[in-house]
Design a protein around this motif. Structure first.
Motif, PDB file in Angstrom:
ATOM      1  N   SER A   1       1.140   4.072  -2.995  1.00 39.44           N
ATOM      2  CA  SER A   1       0.911   5.487  -2.725  1.00 39.44           C
ATOM      3  C   SER A   1       2.124   6.325  -3.107  1.00 39.44           C
ATOM      4  O   SER A   1       1.984   7.410  -3.659  1.00 39.44           O
ATOM      5  CB  SER A   1       0.591   5.702  -1.252  1.00 39.44           C
ATOM      6  OG  SER A   1      -0.585   5.057  -0.896  1.00 39.44           O
TER       7      SER A   1
ATOM      8  N   SER B   1       0.832  -1.203   0.000  1.00 44.58           N
ATOM      9  CA  SER B   1       0.000   0.000   0.000  1.00 44.58           C
ATOM     10  C   SER B   1       0.870   1.258   0.000  1.00 44.58           C
ATOM     11  O   SER B   1       0.598   2.208  -0.747  1.00 44.58           O
ATOM     12  CB  SER B   1      -0.922   0.000   1.213  1.00 44.58           C
ATOM     13  OG  SER B   1      -1.597   1.227   1.327  1.00 44.58           O
ATOM     14  N   LEU B   2       1.906   1.278   0.821  1.00 43.54           N
ATOM     15  CA  LEU B   2       2.811   2.428   0.846  1.00 43.54           C
ATOM     16  C   LEU B   2       3.555   2.582  -0.470  1.00 43.54           C
ATOM     17  O   LEU B   2       3.753   3.701  -0.955  1.00 43.54           O
ATOM     18  CB  LEU B   2       3.802   2.298   1.995  1.00 43.54           C
ATOM     19  CG  LEU B   2       3.239   2.544   3.381  1.00 43.54           C
ATOM     20  CD1 LEU B   2       4.257   2.180   4.449  1.00 43.54           C
ATOM     21  CD2 LEU B   2       2.815   3.989   3.537  1.00 43.54           C
ATOM     22  N   ASP B   3       3.965   1.464  -1.058  1.00 41.98           N
ATOM     23  CA  ASP B   3       4.666   1.516  -2.341  1.00 41.98           C
ATOM     24  C   ASP B   3       3.757   2.072  -3.435  1.00 41.98           C
ATOM     25  O   ASP B   3       4.182   2.909  -4.241  1.00 41.98           O
ATOM     26  CB  ASP B   3       5.162   0.125  -2.719  1.00 41.98           C
ATOM     27  CG  ASP B   3       6.026   0.131  -3.955  1.00 41.98           C
ATOM     28  OD1 ASP B   3       6.853   1.053  -4.096  1.00 41.98           O
ATOM     29  OD2 ASP B   3       5.874  -0.794  -4.785  1.00 41.98           O
TER      30      ASP B   3
END
Length: 87
Positions: free
Chosen positions: A64, A60-62
């Motif tokens: 975003s 998810s962070l990647d």
């Protein structure tokens, strides 16, 4: 040792250690042990583990970060638009 005994044995060990810590007035460590026991039961019943949670958070962070980079690089790294911003 049979793999079917590992789950109940680990819960029995957690319960025994929690009881011993409670008897020795070590409430904080007892609560930590009970938390570990709750995690063992949760991961066994649902199949969701912390590794799976960590992997989904990293993905998810990647996603975003890559979307943010695309939005940022569309204006800043374009030489024609950068020249317009300077003028």
């Amino acid at each position: 040792m049979d793999s079917s005994l590992i789950y109940p044995a680990s819960l029995a060990l957690i319960a025994l250690l929690s009881f011993v810590l409670y008897q020795n007035n070590n409430i904080k460590l007892m609560l930590i042990m009970l938390g570990i026991g709750v995690y063992i039961i949760y991961s066994h019943e649902t199949g969701h583990t912390m590794t799976e949670f960590k992997k989904s958070m990293v993905e998810s962070l990647d996603k975003s970060a890559s979307e943010y980079q695309k939005d940022l690089s569309s204006d800043v790294n374009n030489p024609n638009k950068a020249a317009e911003h300077i003028k």
